[in-house]
Design a protein around this motif. Structure first.
Motif, PDB file in Angstrom:
ATOM      1  N   UNK A  85       0.826  -1.202   0.000  1.00 23.70           N
ATOM      2  CA  UNK A  85       0.000   0.000   0.000  1.00 23.70           C
ATOM      3  C   UNK A  85       0.868   1.263   0.000  1.00 23.70           C
ATOM      4  N   UNK A  86       0.333   2.287  -0.612  1.00 21.57           N
ATOM      5  CA  UNK A  86       0.939   3.617  -0.551  1.00 21.57           C
ATOM      6  C   UNK A  86      -0.019   4.521   0.216  1.00 21.57           C
ATOM      7  N   UNK A  87       0.525   5.572   0.781  1.00 18.07           N
ATOM      8  CA  UNK A  87      -0.316   6.511   1.511  1.00 18.07           C
ATOM      9  C   UNK A  87       0.088   7.941   1.165  1.00 18.07           C
ATOM     10  N   UNK A  88      -0.802   8.865   1.388  1.00 15.95           N
ATOM     11  CA  UNK A  88      -0.500  10.289   1.232  1.00 15.95           C
ATOM     12  C   UNK A  88      -1.409  11.087   2.158  1.00 15.95           C
ATOM     13  N   UNK A  89      -0.944  12.250   2.549  1.00 19.85           N
ATOM     14  CA  UNK A  89      -1.725  13.185   3.371  1.00 19.85           C
ATOM     15  C   UNK A  89      -1.740  14.517   2.631  1.00 19.85           C
ATOM     16  N   UNK A  90      -2.927  15.079   2.428  1.00 21.60           N
ATOM     17  CA  UNK A  90      -3.062  16.330   1.668  1.00 21.60           C
ATOM     18  C   UNK A  90      -3.844  17.365   2.461  1.00 21.60           C
ATOM     19  N   UNK A  91      -3.537  18.639   2.192  1.00 20.49           N
ATOM     20  CA  UNK A  91      -4.331  19.753   2.703  1.00 20.49           C
ATOM     21  C   UNK A  91      -5.456  20.035   1.717  1.00 20.49           C
ATOM     22  N   UNK A  92      -6.665  20.173   2.232  1.00 17.04           N
ATOM     23  CA  UNK A  92      -7.813  20.445   1.374  1.00 17.04           C
ATOM     24  C   UNK A  92      -8.358  21.836   1.579  1.00 17.04           C
ATOM     25  N   UNK A  93      -8.677  22.524   0.489  1.00 19.39           N
ATOM     26  CA  UNK A  93      -9.142  23.907   0.536  1.00 19.39           C
ATOM     27  C   UNK A  93     -10.546  24.074  -0.037  1.00 19.39           C
ATOM     28  N   UNK A  94     -11.212  22.960  -0.327  1.00 20.89           N
ATOM     29  CA  UNK A  94     -12.561  23.024  -0.868  1.00 20.89           C
ATOM     30  C   UNK A  94     -12.572  23.077  -2.382  1.00 20.89           C
ATOM     31  N   UNK A  95     -13.724  22.715  -2.978  1.00 24.35           N
ATOM     32  CA  UNK A  95     -13.937  22.758  -4.431  1.00 24.35           C
ATOM     33  C   UNK A  95     -12.902  21.946  -5.194  1.00 24.35           C
ATOM     34  N   UNK A  96     -12.451  20.845  -4.610  1.00 24.07           N
ATOM     35  CA  UNK A  96     -11.508  19.963  -5.294  1.00 24.07           C
ATOM     36  C   UNK A  96     -10.083  20.460  -5.319  1.00 24.07           C
ATOM     37  N   UNK A  97      -9.738  21.427  -4.457  1.00 18.65           N
ATOM     38  CA  UNK A  97      -8.359  21.938  -4.416  1.00 18.65           C
ATOM     39  C   UNK A  97      -7.603  21.245  -3.286  1.00 18.65           C
ATOM     40  N   UNK A  98      -6.557  20.513  -3.648  1.00 15.03           N
ATOM     41  CA  UNK A  98      -5.756  19.756  -2.685  1.00 15.03           C
ATOM     42  C   UNK A  98      -4.277  20.017  -2.925  1.00 15.03           C
ATOM     43  N   UNK A  99      -3.508  20.066  -1.829  1.00 15.77           N
ATOM     44  CA  UNK A  99      -2.053  20.226  -1.941  1.00 15.77           C
ATOM     45  C   UNK A  99      -1.396  19.184  -1.042  1.00 15.77           C
ATOM     46  N   UNK A 100      -0.407  18.429  -1.572  1.00 16.16           N
ATOM     47  CA  UNK A 100       0.246  17.396  -0.755  1.00 16.16           C
ATOM     48  C   UNK A 100       0.908  17.982   0.481  1.00 16.16           C
ATOM     49  N   UNK A 101       0.742  17.307   1.600  1.00 19.10           N
ATOM     50  CA  UNK A 101       1.416  17.688   2.838  1.00 19.10           C
ATOM     51  C   UNK A 101       2.511  16.683   3.193  1.00 19.10           C
ATOM     52  N   UNK A 102       2.213  15.392   3.070  1.00 23.61           N
ATOM     53  CA  UNK A 102       3.188  14.331   3.280  1.00 23.61           C
ATOM     54  C   UNK A 102       2.861  13.212   2.289  1.00 23.61           C
ATOM     55  N   UNK A 103       3.877  12.565   1.772  1.00 24.65           N
ATOM     56  CA  UNK A 103       3.669  11.483   0.802  1.00 24.65           C
ATOM     57  C   UNK A 103       4.580  10.326   1.178  1.00 24.65           C
ATOM     58  N   UNK A 104       4.011   9.104   1.190  1.00 23.29           N
ATOM     59  CA  UNK A 104       4.812   7.932   1.493  1.00 23.29           C
ATOM     60  C   UNK A 104       5.651   7.485   0.309  1.00 23.29           C
ATOM     61  N   UNK A 105       6.564   6.568   0.552  1.00 22.64           N
ATOM     62  CA  UNK A 105       7.477   6.049  -0.467  1.00 22.64           C
ATOM     63  C   UNK A 105       6.827   4.861  -1.177  1.00 22.64           C
ATOM     64  N   UNK A 106       6.602   5.009  -2.491  1.00 23.65           N
ATOM     65  CA  UNK A 106       5.964   3.934  -3.249  1.00 23.65           C
ATOM     66  C   UNK A 106       6.791   2.651  -3.264  1.00 23.65           C
ATOM     67  N   UNK A 107       8.105   2.761  -3.047  1.00 21.12           N
ATOM     68  CA  UNK A 107       8.978   1.591  -3.121  1.00 21.12           C
ATOM     69  C   UNK A 107       9.192   0.934  -1.755  1.00 21.12           C
ATOM     70  N   UNK A 108       8.478   1.411  -0.746  1.00 23.51           N
ATOM     71  CA  UNK A 108       8.736   0.907   0.607  1.00 23.51           C
ATOM     72  C   UNK A 108       8.118  -0.463   0.854  1.00 23.51           C
ATOM     73  N   UNK A 109       7.185  -0.925  -0.007  1.00 20.09           N
ATOM     74  CA  UNK A 109       6.506  -2.215   0.142  1.00 20.09           C
ATOM     75  C   UNK A 109       5.913  -2.370   1.543  1.00 20.09           C
TER      76      UNK A 109
END
Length: 630
Positions: free
Chosen positions: A402-426
């Protein structure tokens, strides 16, 4: 401009300051018509209808005057004696009148239309070779007082008081009169005492910050529950209005201050006046911590190292220097906080918030590029935090990672990444959730406003939707009791399909919501009906199938629970659960469900009402198509 022009400016400004300060200075004594009127002291107009003076003018060495309930005093303004009343008293009426602070506010009962209010300085007095004291003294054999002033210099401090020396003559009657810094062009204190004919003690204006409703006098006018801040609001509004062209009768304090050498900075007095005008129009901060959070990035002080509580936006302004960059950075962060509070209350951004944001953008354009990039665009605090858990596509027979991510949301479909996991971490699912929970507290703390913790949204595939994120623990307790926690379907991204939109619109337009058990023979849902599922941990396959049916049908909102107990047959318990959920849902509109559920969970976990225990395991799917996932 050459040195000659600078000298002319300085000479003109000094002459104008004398006139402005004299006009704002008042004499204080017995009421109009009183026999043998003598000057008790002096004062200064600091807002329309309000005079600042010293408390010992009315109470000194056991003698009191003008402090009786509904007792009038006389206030002389430019030759005219008006009735006033001591409205606030920060002193000691006993034999020891050395109480600190030694201040009082007098309310004019019938203020004149034209009131020459002084400009209150908002910074500590500094060593100054060019200052003036203003006041009144008795005129022999007359019923009026004579205006007097003396040159002096600000030479140091004694405790909290400011010392002035080289006074040309420190006369009787100066008590309560203003000290004006002629380099800054502003009032910086009022006279407290003299230590000889050429040395005096002055109370700095910061002492006025102690003013509270408890200092009000019976039967006198008042300034509400926050008298200091209301006084400053009236002061600021008066100077802003006076600066309008159609209101001018001569040079204003702001005009004069702009011509002073000390004011040759990147943020001049007119900028300050406009800044105060904007700040006065904004909704106030919800808590002093909000202002403290805004200040550290705009000022050198450490958080909490302030000489007074930062309760208003103006309190933060008062700590700033003369650099444009510092003020624009501060204003940018204030706008962000106000806009965030407006969004979370469900209101549209106010005209004042939008207007100030536009004004900041225009001022930013004029900066040198080296400073412009230090301000950057408006950096809003988010409305919500989104956690996404997604399986990675792998080879056949490989375990699912699994991969994970955490984003800041500002409404109306506007999102900005806050933290992103490593896709290669298995990462296994538990490992991915573990990394998210380790970082989530920090992300939430950065995003939260003090009065409005951000909503937490969890988007995950089907099997993870069955995991109740509201039961995750933080250092402050359970997530679901501290903030809104809702689930979203990770497959719903981009342009929403018609079924999803239709279900949402029916709920949003409904006057009353109604609970509808999922699994009824007739699966067609009417306007305002919310699917309710009874989950049971002994039948996970049935749980997943029921949730999948809700999602496949395009439902935007649904309610279920984690489990009801270890009974193999949950039907009796489900009936009770659906009845309780139905009663709760019918009381609210769809937009209220996330925060109403937070309140319900909190009450259930506090245990005050055993009848609410059923709500501890409540789960809410809340998928707004107007705010699609990234």
């Amino acid at each position: 401009m050459g040195a000659g022009a600078d000298e002319q400016d300085a000479e003109w400004a000094a002459g104008e300051l004398v006139g402005l300060a004299r006009a704002a200075t008042v004499g204080i004594g017995g009421p109009p018509g009183a026999p043998n009127r003598v000057v008790w002291g002096s004062g200064v107009l600091v807002a329309p209808g309000w005079v600042l003076t010293c408390a010992h003018v009315f109470a000194d060495q056991g003698r009191t005057r003008g402090l009786g309930e509904r007792e009038d005093i006389g206030v002389q303004i430019e030759g005219q004696t008006l009735r006033g009343r001591v409205a606030y008293f920060l002193g000691d009426e006993g034999p020891d009148s050395r109480h600190d602070p030694d201040l009082a506010l007098v309310a004019l009962r019938d203020p004149p239309p034209r009131q020459p209010v002084a400009w209150l300085g908002d910074r500590d007095p500094v060593l100054c070779e060019n200052a003036h004291l203003f006041g009144y003294q008795d005129r022999a054999g007359a019923t009026a007082f004579d205006a007097v002033d003396s040159t002096c210099r600000v030479s140091g401090k004694e405790g909290r008081a400011t010392l002035v020396s080289d006074v040309t003559l420190l006369r009787n009657g100066y008590s309560g009169g203003p000290l004006v810094d002629f380099l800054r062009g502003e009032l910086v204190g009022v006279v407290k005492a003299r230590q000889g004919s050429t040395v005096g003690m002055v109370l700095p204006l910061d002492e006025l910050r102690r003013l509270g409703p408890e200092h009000g006098r019976p039967g006198a006018p008042d300034l509400g529950t926050e008298p200091y801040h209301e006084l400053l609001r009236l002061h600021d509004a008066w100077h802003v209005e006076l600066q309008d062209l159609d209101r001018r009768t001569g040079a204003t304090w702001t005009d004069v201050r702009r011509r002073l050498a000390r004011q040759a900075s990147t943020w001049d007095p007119l900028d300050r006046l406009e800044e105060l005008d904007w700040l006065s129009r904004l909704a106030p901060p919800s808590h002093p911590r909000v202002v403290e959070r805004v200040m550290p990035a705009s000022h050198d002080r450490e958080v909490g190292d302030w000489p007074f509580p930062l309760r208003t936006w103006r309190d933060g302004y008062a700590l700033l220097g003369d650099r444009q960059l510092e003020h624009l950075n501060y204003l940018r962060k204030v706008v962000r906080e106000v806009e965030l509070a407006e969004r979370r209350s469900g209101a549209q951004p106010s005209q004042a918030t939008q207007g100030l944001a536009d004004w900041i953008r225009k001022r930013r354009r004029a900066l040198d590029w080296t400073e412009r990039i230090r301000i950057g665009p408006m950096d809003w605090l988010p409305n919500s935090i989104l956690v996404e858990i997604e399986p990675l596509i792998g080879y056949e027979n490989q375990p699912t990672y699994y991969r994970w991510s955490i984003s800041n949301g500002y409404g109306s479909g506007e999102w900005k990444p806050a933290r992103v996991g490593d896709d290669w971490a298995q990462l296994t699912l538990d490992e991915a959730l573990g990394e998210v929970r380790d970082l989530l507290g920090e992300v939430l703390e950065q995003a939260d406003g003090d009065a409005f913790p951000v909503r937490l949204e969890i988007a995950a595939p089907m099997e993870q939707l069955l995991t109740p994120a509201h039961t995750w623990r933080t250092r402050d307790g359970l997530l679901g009791t501290d903030r809104e926690v809702v689930l979203r379907h990770s497959a719903r991204r981009g342009e929403p399909d018609s079924r999803w939109v239709r279900h949402w619109q029916r709920l949003a337009a409904a006057e009353h919501l109604r609970a509808r058990a999922m699994g009824d023979p007739d699966q067609s849902f009417l306007d305002g009906e919310v699917p309710v599922l009874c989950r049971h941990r002994d039948r996970p396959g049935a749980d997943a199938a029921a949730v999948r049916a809700v999602l496949d049908d395009g439902h935007a909102v649904a309610v279920w629970r984690e489990h009801i107990g270890a009974h193999p047959d949950c039907d009796p318990h489900c009936a009770e659960f659906k009845e309780l959920v139905g009663t709760w849902i019918e009381q609210h509109k769809v937009s209220e469900l996330p925060w109403r559920l937070k309140e319900l969970r909190s009450a259930a976990h506090e245990g005050h009402d055993p009848g609410q225990a059923w709500a501890r395991s409540l789960v809410l799917l809340y998928d707004d198509p107007g705010n699609p996932l990234p």
